[in-house]
Motif scaffolding. Structure first.
Motif, PDB file in Angstrom:
ATOM      1  N   GLU A   3     -46.218  34.581  93.988  1.00  0.00           N
ATOM      2  CA  GLU A   3     -44.935  33.982  93.664  1.00  0.00           C
ATOM      3  C   GLU A   3     -43.826  34.736  94.360  1.00  0.00           C
ATOM      4  O   GLU A   3     -43.885  35.947  94.503  1.00  0.00           O
ATOM      5  CB  GLU A   3     -44.700  34.003  92.160  1.00  0.00           C
ATOM      6  N   MET A   4     -42.810  34.023  94.777  1.00  0.00           N
ATOM      7  CA  MET A   4     -41.697  34.643  95.463  1.00  0.00           C
ATOM      8  C   MET A   4     -40.415  34.273  94.734  1.00  0.00           C
ATOM      9  O   MET A   4     -40.241  33.144  94.288  1.00  0.00           O
ATOM     10  CB  MET A   4     -41.645  34.139  96.904  1.00  0.00           C
ATOM     11  N   VAL A   5     -39.524  35.259  94.631  1.00  0.00           N
ATOM     12  CA  VAL A   5     -38.239  35.032  93.985  1.00  0.00           C
ATOM     13  C   VAL A   5     -37.160  35.369  94.992  1.00  0.00           C
ATOM     14  O   VAL A   5     -37.217  36.390  95.671  1.00  0.00           O
ATOM     15  CB  VAL A   5     -38.086  35.920  92.733  1.00  0.00           C
ATOM     16  N   THR A   6     -36.165  34.529  95.073  1.00  0.00           N
ATOM     17  CA  THR A   6     -35.045  34.770  95.971  1.00  0.00           C
ATOM     18  C   THR A   6     -33.806  35.039  95.127  1.00  0.00           C
ATOM     19  O   THR A   6     -33.502  34.296  94.203  1.00  0.00           O
ATOM     20  CB  THR A   6     -34.798  33.534  96.868  1.00  0.00           C
ATOM     21  N   ILE A   7     -33.124  36.140  95.452  1.00  0.00           N
ATOM     22  CA  ILE A   7     -31.876  36.464  94.760  1.00  0.00           C
ATOM     23  C   ILE A   7     -30.796  36.732  95.802  1.00  0.00           C
ATOM     24  O   ILE A   7     -31.093  36.974  96.979  1.00  0.00           O
ATOM     25  CB  ILE A   7     -32.038  37.691  93.831  1.00  0.00           C
ATOM     26  N   THR A   8     -29.581  36.709  95.362  1.00  0.00           N
ATOM     27  CA  THR A   8     -28.471  36.962  96.282  1.00  0.00           C
ATOM     28  C   THR A   8     -28.438  38.435  96.654  1.00  0.00           C
ATOM     29  O   THR A   8     -28.990  39.296  95.948  1.00  0.00           O
ATOM     30  CB  THR A   8     -27.125  36.588  95.642  1.00  0.00           C
ATOM     31  N   ARG A   9     -27.802  38.750  97.749  1.00  0.00           N
ATOM     32  CA  ARG A   9     -27.644  40.139  98.194  1.00  0.00           C
ATOM     33  C   ARG A   9     -26.879  40.937  97.141  1.00  0.00           C
ATOM     34  O   ARG A   9     -27.203  42.082  96.860  1.00  0.00           O
ATOM     35  CB  ARG A   9     -26.911  40.148  99.544  1.00  0.00           C
ATOM     36  N   GLU A  10     -25.892  40.304  96.539  1.00  0.00           N
ATOM     37  CA  GLU A  10     -25.101  40.962  95.499  1.00  0.00           C
ATOM     38  C   GLU A  10     -25.988  41.371  94.322  1.00  0.00           C
ATOM     39  O   GLU A  10     -25.891  42.487  93.810  1.00  0.00           O
ATOM     40  CB  GLU A  10     -23.989  40.020  95.046  1.00  0.00           C
ATOM     41  N   GLU A  11     -26.851  40.468  93.880  1.00  0.00           N
ATOM     42  CA  GLU A  11     -27.757  40.765  92.774  1.00  0.00           C
ATOM     43  C   GLU A  11     -28.760  41.843  93.172  1.00  0.00           C
ATOM     44  O   GLU A  11     -29.072  42.743  92.399  1.00  0.00           O
ATOM     45  CB  GLU A  11     -28.481  39.493  92.316  1.00  0.00           C
ATOM     46  N   TYR A  12     -29.282  41.776  94.391  1.00  0.00           N
ATOM     47  CA  TYR A  12     -30.207  42.793  94.895  1.00  0.00           C
ATOM     48  C   TYR A  12     -29.540  44.168  94.879  1.00  0.00           C
ATOM     49  O   TYR A  12     -30.127  45.145  94.409  1.00  0.00           O
ATOM     50  CB  TYR A  12     -30.665  42.439  96.316  1.00  0.00           C
ATOM     51  N   ASP A  13     -28.310  44.246  95.391  1.00  0.00           N
ATOM     52  CA  ASP A  13     -27.585  45.528  95.422  1.00  0.00           C
ATOM     53  C   ASP A  13     -27.329  46.047  94.010  1.00  0.00           C
ATOM     54  O   ASP A  13     -27.442  47.244  93.753  1.00  0.00           O
ATOM     55  CB  ASP A  13     -26.263  45.376  96.180  1.00  0.00           C
ATOM     56  N   ARG A  14     -26.998  45.147  93.084  1.00  0.00           N
ATOM     57  CA  ARG A  14     -26.761  45.551  91.697  1.00  0.00           C
ATOM     58  C   ARG A  14     -28.044  46.109  91.071  1.00  0.00           C
ATOM     59  O   ARG A  14     -28.024  47.153  90.410  1.00  0.00           O
ATOM     60  CB  ARG A  14     -26.250  44.365  90.883  1.00  0.00           C
ATOM     61  N   LEU A  15     -29.159  45.450  91.297  1.00  0.00           N
ATOM     62  CA  LEU A  15     -30.439  45.915  90.751  1.00  0.00           C
ATOM     63  C   LEU A  15     -30.848  47.251  91.363  1.00  0.00           C
ATOM     64  O   LEU A  15     -31.365  48.138  90.673  1.00  0.00           O
ATOM     65  CB  LEU A  15     -31.528  44.867  90.989  1.00  0.00           C
ATOM     66  N   ARG A  16     -30.623  47.396  92.656  1.00  0.00           N
ATOM     67  CA  ARG A  16     -30.964  48.659  93.331  1.00  0.00           C
ATOM     68  C   ARG A  16     -30.121  49.807  92.789  1.00  0.00           C
ATOM     69  O   ARG A  16     -30.630  50.898  92.533  1.00  0.00           O
ATOM     70  CB  ARG A  16     -30.765  48.498  94.829  1.00  0.00           C
ATOM     71  N   GLU A  17     -28.844  49.558  92.587  1.00  0.00           N
ATOM     72  CA  GLU A  17     -27.958  50.581  92.023  1.00  0.00           C
ATOM     73  C   GLU A  17     -28.380  50.942  90.599  1.00  0.00           C
ATOM     74  O   GLU A  17     -28.386  52.109  90.216  1.00  0.00           O
ATOM     75  CB  GLU A  17     -26.512  50.080  92.035  1.00  0.00           C
ATOM     76  N   ALA A  18     -28.766  49.947  89.824  1.00  0.00           N
ATOM     77  CA  ALA A  18     -29.227  50.196  88.456  1.00  0.00           C
ATOM     78  C   ALA A  18     -30.506  51.042  88.460  1.00  0.00           C
ATOM     79  O   ALA A  18     -30.669  51.938  87.626  1.00  0.00           O
ATOM     80  CB  ALA A  18     -29.456  48.872  87.731  1.00  0.00           C
TER      81      ALA A  18
END
Length: 113
Positions: A3-18
């Motif tokens: 399965e593949m999930v696509t998220i926005t760059r903004e959401e990716y950056d937020r998750l990485r920071e978290a």
């Protein structure tokens, strides 16, 4: 199942920071646990500054622990003159001697060399 999930760059950056914040908190929690258990000590700034200024680590840690040269020598099982010569730089001290002194001071051997 792939399965593949696509998220926005903004959401990716937020998750990485978290995730980075969580890792920092875990390191902090381990450090605080080590302090609470007595496994680690905080060295007062006065003594850190002396080390940074190049003062002999044996002398600095001995002063921090409130020991005389004679008391440190007795606790480490070495000669008081040996402690004095290491502190003044007349002798480097063998690894075995420095290990005994480190153990008596409650520091790692690396802290003395």
């Amino acid at each position: 199942m792939n399965e593949m999930v696509t998220i926005t760059r903004e959401e990716y950056d937020r998750l990485r920071e978290a995730a980075e914040d969580l890792a920092d908190l875990q390191v902090y929690d381990r450090a605080m646990a080590d302090l609470d258990s007595g496994k680690e000590d905080l060295i007062p700034a006065e003594f850190v500054n002396r080390l940074v200024d190049g003062e002999n680590p044996v002398r600095v840690f001995r002063d921090w622990r409130g020991l005389t040269q004679a008391a440190l020598a007795d606790k480490a099982g070495v000669n008081r003159v040996t402690v004095a010569e290491i502190e003044t730089g007349r002798k480097q001290g063998s690894v075995a001697t420095l290990k005994k002194i480190a153990d008596a001071l409650g520091v790692d051997l690396d802290d003395l060399v």
